[in-house]
Design an enzyme around this catalytic site. Sequence first.
Site, short mmCIF file in Angstrom:
data_model
loop_
_atom_site.label_atom_id
_atom_site.label_comp_id
_atom_site.label_asym_id
_atom_site.label_seq_id
_atom_site.Cartn_x
_atom_site.Cartn_y
_atom_site.Cartn_z
N ASN A 45 -1.44 7.98 -7.31
CA ASN A 45 -1.23 7.60 -5.92
C ASN A 45 -2.55 7.11 -5.31
O ASN A 45 -3.63 7.61 -5.62
CB ASN A 45 -0.61 8.74 -5.10
CG ASN A 45 -1.35 10.06 -5.20
OD1 ASN A 45 -1.97 10.37 -6.20
ND2 ASN A 45 -1.27 10.85 -4.15
N GLU A 47 -3.98 6.38 -1.60
CA GLU A 47 -3.77 6.51 -0.16
C GLU A 47 -4.69 5.56 0.60
O GLU A 47 -5.59 4.95 0.04
CB GLU A 47 -4.01 7.97 0.25
CG GLU A 47 -3.02 8.90 -0.43
CD GLU A 47 -3.12 10.35 0.02
OE1 GLU A 47 -4.13 10.73 0.66
OE2 GLU A 47 -2.18 11.10 -0.29
N CYS A 56 2.64 5.31 -3.98
CA CYS A 56 2.82 6.44 -4.89
C CYS A 56 2.42 6.10 -6.32
O CYS A 56 2.40 4.93 -6.72
CB CYS A 56 4.28 6.86 -4.92
SG CYS A 56 4.90 7.54 -3.38
N GLU A 58 4.10 6.56 -9.06
CA GLU A 58 5.17 5.93 -9.85
C GLU A 58 5.22 4.43 -9.62
O GLU A 58 5.37 3.64 -10.55
CB GLU A 58 6.53 6.55 -9.47
CG GLU A 58 6.65 8.03 -9.80
CD GLU A 58 6.16 8.94 -8.66
OE1 GLU A 58 5.31 8.51 -7.87
OE2 GLU A 58 6.63 10.09 -8.59
N CYS A 88 9.74 10.29 -4.96
CA CYS A 88 10.28 10.08 -3.61
C CYS A 88 11.40 9.04 -3.65
O CYS A 88 11.60 8.34 -4.66
CB CYS A 88 9.17 9.65 -2.65
SG CYS A 88 8.74 7.90 -2.76
N CYS A 91 10.41 5.43 -4.57
CA CYS A 91 10.10 5.27 -6.00
C CYS A 91 11.37 5.31 -6.83
O CYS A 91 11.49 4.59 -7.82
CB CYS A 91 9.12 6.35 -6.45
SG CYS A 91 7.46 6.07 -5.81
N1 THU Z 1 3.40 10.80 -3.84
C1 THU Z 1 3.47 10.19 -5.05
O1 THU Z 1 2.49 9.63 -5.55
N2 THU Z 1 4.67 10.20 -5.69
C2 THU Z 1 5.81 10.78 -5.21
O2 THU Z 1 6.86 10.62 -5.77
C3 THU Z 1 5.73 11.62 -4.01
C4 THU Z 1 4.52 11.43 -3.18
C5 THU Z 1 2.11 10.80 -3.14
C6 THU Z 1 2.07 9.96 -1.90
C7 THU Z 1 0.96 10.61 -1.13
O3 THU Z 1 -0.28 10.07 -1.55
C8 THU Z 1 1.01 12.06 -1.55
O4 THU Z 1 1.80 12.11 -2.74
C9 THU Z 1 1.62 12.99 -0.51
O5 THU Z 1 2.85 12.52 -0.08
#
Ligand code: THU
Length: 132
Positions: A45, A47, A56, A58, A88, A91
């Site tokens: 991920n 940010e 994310c 994925e 999520c 994704c």
């Molecule tokens: N996140 C992912 O990378 N994958 C997911 O399927 C769920 C959420 C990340 C996004 C964000 O950087 C952190 O987790 C918190 O939501």
Amino acid sequence: MSAIDWNALFTAAEAARQKAHAPYSRFQVGAALLHEDGQVSVGCNVENASYGLTVCAERNAIGALALAGGRLRAVAIVVDSREPTPPCGACRQVLAEFGSPSLPVSSRTTEGLRADWTLGELLPFAFTKAFF
Ligand code: THU
């Protein structure tokens, strides 16, 4: 077709997780995607100070799969959490573009707790190109 080497996938996902750029949530996620031809693509991920631009793990890994022209055979996710977390909703939809409802999606914590689903379980009645 050979068996899925889940240990190798989770190891790749964990290495990716350690590269996560997650200074805001501090929730680091790594994903490893096994392509049908045996290649593996990984993502973490990433940010952003403009929070909504976060991508994310994925979906970052899907970019590499698309570059290779691949289709999905398996998805492994690693999180540092109490319990394994599923992908999520956004994704799930993006995974559905490159994989079938029978696609195995597995999540593991850094402590070794694991959960297993299929994409069809995670995203029933997916919207796909089959509708138009
Ligand atoms: N996140 C992912 O990378 N994958 C997911 O399927 C769920 C959420 C990340 C996004 C964000 O950087 C952190 O987790 C918190 O939501």
